[in-house]
Design an enzyme around this catalytic site. Sequence first.
Site, PDB file in Angstrom:
ATOM      1  N   CYS A 219       0.811  -1.236   0.000  1.00  0.00           N
ATOM      2  CA  CYS A 219       0.000   0.000   0.000  1.00  0.00           C
ATOM      3  C   CYS A 219       0.841   1.281   0.000  1.00  0.00           C
ATOM      4  O   CYS A 219       0.303   2.366  -0.202  1.00  0.00           O
ATOM      5  CB  CYS A 219      -0.931   0.028   1.197  1.00  0.00           C
ATOM      6  SG  CYS A 219      -1.706  -1.542   1.557  1.00  0.00           S
TER       7      CYS A 219
ATOM      8  N   CYS B 226     -14.103   0.898   6.798  1.00  0.00           N
ATOM      9  CA  CYS B 226     -13.082   0.324   5.915  1.00  0.00           C
ATOM     10  C   CYS B 226     -12.977   1.121   4.629  1.00  0.00           C
ATOM     11  O   CYS B 226     -13.964   1.640   4.120  1.00  0.00           O
ATOM     12  CB  CYS B 226     -13.449  -1.106   5.519  1.00  0.00           C
ATOM     13  SG  CYS B 226     -13.766  -2.208   6.899  1.00  0.00           S
TER      14      CYS B 226
ATOM     15  N   HIS C 281      -8.918   2.811  -2.312  1.00  0.00           N
ATOM     16  CA  HIS C 281      -7.504   2.514  -2.058  1.00  0.00           C
ATOM     17  C   HIS C 281      -6.919   1.595  -3.129  1.00  0.00           C
ATOM     18  O   HIS C 281      -6.806   0.395  -2.925  1.00  0.00           O
ATOM     19  CB  HIS C 281      -7.392   1.893  -0.656  1.00  0.00           C
ATOM     20  CG  HIS C 281      -6.019   1.560  -0.212  1.00  0.00           C
ATOM     21  ND1 HIS C 281      -4.877   2.131  -0.743  1.00  0.00           N
ATOM     22  CD2 HIS C 281      -5.581   0.694   0.737  1.00  0.00           C
ATOM     23  CE1 HIS C 281      -3.816   1.620  -0.136  1.00  0.00           C
ATOM     24  NE2 HIS C 281      -4.208   0.744   0.752  1.00  0.00           N
TER      25      HIS C 281
HETATM   26  C1  LIG Z   1     -14.999  -3.709   3.612  1.00  0.00           C
HETATM   27  C2  LIG Z   1     -15.017  -4.817   2.587  1.00  0.00           C
HETATM   28  C3  LIG Z   1     -14.694  -6.164   3.219  1.00  0.00           C
HETATM   29  C4  LIG Z   1     -16.394  -4.860   1.957  1.00  0.00           C
HETATM   30  O1  LIG Z   1     -16.380  -5.934   1.094  1.00  0.00           O
HETATM   31  P1  LIG Z   1     -17.702  -6.451   0.346  1.00  0.00           P
HETATM   32  O2  LIG Z   1     -18.851  -6.373   1.276  1.00  0.00           O
HETATM   33  O3  LIG Z   1     -17.324  -7.743  -0.281  1.00  0.00           O
HETATM   34  O4  LIG Z   1     -17.873  -5.306  -0.677  1.00  0.00           O
HETATM   35  P2  LIG Z   1     -17.853  -5.357  -2.254  1.00  0.00           P
HETATM   36  O5  LIG Z   1     -16.466  -5.042  -2.678  1.00  0.00           O
HETATM   37  O6  LIG Z   1     -18.479  -6.576  -2.770  1.00  0.00           O
HETATM   38  O7  LIG Z   1     -18.786  -4.105  -2.520  1.00  0.00           O
HETATM   39  C5  LIG Z   1     -20.180  -4.125  -2.253  1.00  0.00           C
HETATM   40  C6  LIG Z   1     -20.712  -2.715  -2.368  1.00  0.00           C
HETATM   41  O8  LIG Z   1     -20.328  -1.952  -1.219  1.00  0.00           O
HETATM   42  C7  LIG Z   1     -19.607  -0.800  -1.591  1.00  0.00           C
HETATM   43  N1  LIG Z   1     -18.494  -0.662  -0.654  1.00  0.00           N
HETATM   44  C8  LIG Z   1     -17.577  -1.607  -0.362  1.00  0.00           C
HETATM   45  N2  LIG Z   1     -16.725  -1.140   0.542  1.00  0.00           N
HETATM   46  C9  LIG Z   1     -17.109   0.115   0.821  1.00  0.00           C
HETATM   47  C10 LIG Z   1     -16.588   1.099   1.667  1.00  0.00           C
HETATM   48  N3  LIG Z   1     -15.531   0.860   2.423  1.00  0.00           N
HETATM   49  N4  LIG Z   1     -17.208   2.298   1.708  1.00  0.00           N
HETATM   50  C11 LIG Z   1     -18.308   2.538   0.950  1.00  0.00           C
HETATM   51  N5  LIG Z   1     -18.845   1.626   0.135  1.00  0.00           N
HETATM   52  C12 LIG Z   1     -18.240   0.432   0.071  1.00  0.00           C
HETATM   53  C13 LIG Z   1     -19.105  -1.085  -2.977  1.00  0.00           C
HETATM   54  O9  LIG Z   1     -18.930   0.096  -3.721  1.00  0.00           O
HETATM   55  C14 LIG Z   1     -20.176  -1.963  -3.552  1.00  0.00           C
HETATM   56  O10 LIG Z   1     -21.215  -1.178  -4.015  1.00  0.00           O
HETATM   57  P3  LIG Z   1     -21.417  -0.975  -5.589  1.00  0.00           P
HETATM   58  O11 LIG Z   1     -21.561  -2.351  -6.136  1.00  0.00           O
HETATM   59  O12 LIG Z   1     -22.627  -0.122  -5.634  1.00  0.00           O
HETATM   60  O13 LIG Z   1     -20.188  -0.288  -6.050  1.00  0.00           O
HETATM   61  C15 LIG Z   1     -13.975  -4.551   1.476  1.00  0.00           C
HETATM   62  O14 LIG Z   1     -14.257  -3.305   0.915  1.00  0.00           O
HETATM   63  C16 LIG Z   1     -12.569  -4.562   2.009  1.00  0.00           C
HETATM   64  O15 LIG Z   1     -11.961  -5.619   2.163  1.00  0.00           O
HETATM   65  N6  LIG Z   1     -11.973  -3.384   2.293  1.00  0.00           N
HETATM   66  C17 LIG Z   1     -10.641  -3.283   2.825  1.00  0.00           C
HETATM   67  C18 LIG Z   1      -9.616  -3.262   1.736  1.00  0.00           C
HETATM   68  C19 LIG Z   1      -8.235  -3.333   2.326  1.00  0.00           C
HETATM   69  O16 LIG Z   1      -7.978  -4.012   3.280  1.00  0.00           O
HETATM   70  N7  LIG Z   1      -7.289  -2.602   1.752  1.00  0.00           N
HETATM   71  C20 LIG Z   1      -5.937  -2.536   2.240  1.00  0.00           C
HETATM   72  C21 LIG Z   1      -5.913  -1.734   3.489  1.00  0.00           C
HETATM   73  S1  LIG Z   1      -4.287  -1.313   3.991  1.00  0.00           S
END
Ligand SMILES: CC(C)(COP(=O)(O)OP(=O)(O)OC[C@H]1O[C@@H](n2cnc3c(N)ncnc32)[C@H](O)[C@@H]1OP(=O)(O)O)[C@@H](O)C(=O)NCCC(=O)NCCS
Lengths: 383, 161
Positions: free
Chosen positions: A83, A206, A332
């Site tokens: 990252c 997140c 991100h």
């Molecule tokens: C939080 C998390 C687990 C959600 O995963 P999920 O429920 O499988 O989400 P999806 O990716 O399938 O997205 C589902 C919907 O939620 C939205 N969404 C996902 N995460 C979001 C967030 N953090 N904020 C706002 N909306 C979010 C997406 O845009 C999507 O909507 P859309 O289809 O209308 O675009 C995932 O976003 C995640 O793992 N985030 C962390 C990433 C990370 O660790 N990065 C490195 C950090 S150092």
Amino acid sequence: MADVAIVSAGQSVFTRSCGESIRELAFEAFKEALEGLDITTGDIDASIICSAPEYDKQRSPAGLISEYLELTPKPSFYVETVCSSSSTGLRVAWSLVKSGLHKMVAVIGFQKMSELSSRDAAERMGRGADIIWESPFGLTMPAGYAMYAQAHMDKYGTTEEHLAKVRVKNSHYGATNPKATYRKELSLEDILNSEVITSPLKKFDCCANADGSSCIIVARGDVAKGITDKPIWIVGLGAATDTMTMAGRELLTGLKCAQEAARQAYKMARLKPQDIDVAEVHDCFTVSEILAYEDLGFAKPGEGVGLIEDKETYADGTIPVNVDGGLLSKGHPIGATGGSQIRTIVRQLRGEATEAQVKGAEIGLVHNIGGIGQYGNVTILRR
Amino acid sequence: MTVLGVPILEGLYPSTMDLYPLQAKEFNRIHPFYENLRQNRFTTTKCKKCGNVPFPPRVVCPQCNSDDLEWVDLPTQGKVLRFTEEVAGVPLGFETPLIHALVDLGEGRKFISRVVNCKEGQLKEGATVKLAVFDIPAMIVEKKGVMDEVPRVFFAFEPVK
Ligand SMILES: CC(C)(COP(=O)(O)OP(=O)(O)OC[C@H]1O[C@@H](n2cnc3c(N)ncnc32)[C@H](O)[C@@H]1OP(=O)(O)O)[C@@H](O)C(=O)NCCC(=O)NCCS
Ligand SMILES: [Zn+2]
């Protein structure tokens, strides 16, 4: 006066799905960085390409991107600290220029995450842990930071509401950032009521995976002054690591790699936390921003929540943080994130921010973390 | 739209996408760890020269550089110091709840592990957990044109009932 400067910074729109191949995506940021500059690709002596591997199919993307941006036959190579890859890229660019080897270097970060489902992406991220000892547990970034959040809550009484207030602020600024994935203001209730991901972190605590690219052009001081009347000087650089294994961590209430990187950067810049006018910190999760306040010395250990409670990290507060919306709003795209943070500070110091502009900002700081606190990078810039 | 995968071509094993360690002695020098694990033993190396007992196991002592090491047993029970139940977005290949815990094995030894055989909401801070060893997909190898399967195990912790 420091003698390495940023002459220009660009980024693509960060989005859930860019509909481009990685070379096309990288070109977006490069194009914005070159806009209005009286230079040609031939003036760039080297390019550093930054991303985390395995999200798209290309291996060794440096050669590919160098060709597509017409930077051949100049040297190009790949730099990776997950990252924080593009902050590490900036550090390497600084060294290349400072050493006299090159006059101008482009740092290009990119990540295309939309080819994978988010569970597939989580699996790739999990491989950024110790592949023999911890990845096989299915360790993820949200889970790792959830443990940090719990430790901070236990020791200092931090609450889920405190964490949510970070996203309230960042969504407020994200709403004004045309490059951000999420441009909707969120209320405290929206965040507190969002679905639990891994307790105590909820979905809106997140950051989301995204596609994006960034490009920073760095030059020797005299060259920079010939190109722009607003060079932004790189005055402090800090970088550190912590153990790859979470089991090896001494501290769960702060990131040691960030504390050490900050110490180095302040020392090199001969500055103190109170001297910083505007900061970009790695808010991959809401708790990460609170940890950053403390690790950077903006607040004492355990007192970070006071800054968000008192709105001191809003644009008109004592230490504005992530007034471009942060990773929480922008999304991100791993390898592109550091470059985007740097771009925001460059625009702030030039007085050119179209989102919230911090009045009279002279000194800015970028805090960019790789992995679950494995790679810490702090960069201090000055106009 | 995301790409869910393409059928694996015949004769091609996507070895770099395998999440588990290559445990056979041909691939690493700490293979006794896995041999011990099969017997429900949780082990690491102890330096015979300076007495250092690091985890994970080593082939050279990180403190005194001696390579005169012996395998010793670690406790197979510990206490949960903190944990988080991941209920969404877990990596492919894992099911929810994916429980991650910081386990205290005593003697100042803390360990991040997965907790298995545990329903959502069941685990409590301070709970006692014990080593759980289970089979994982075998490694498919080829030696002089002959295909073979190397069985593998991995570990986590589970609540003591
Ligand atoms: C939080 C998390 C687990 C959600 O995963 P999920 O429920 O499988 O989400 P999806 O990716 O399938 O997205 C589902 C919907 O939620 C939205 N969404 C996902 N995460 C979001 C967030 N953090 N904020 C706002 N909306 C979010 C997406 O845009 C999507 O909507 P859309 O289809 O209308 O675009 C995932 O976003 C995640 O793992 N985030 C962390 C990433 C990370 O660790 N990065 C490195 C950090 S150092
Ligand atoms: Zn020794």
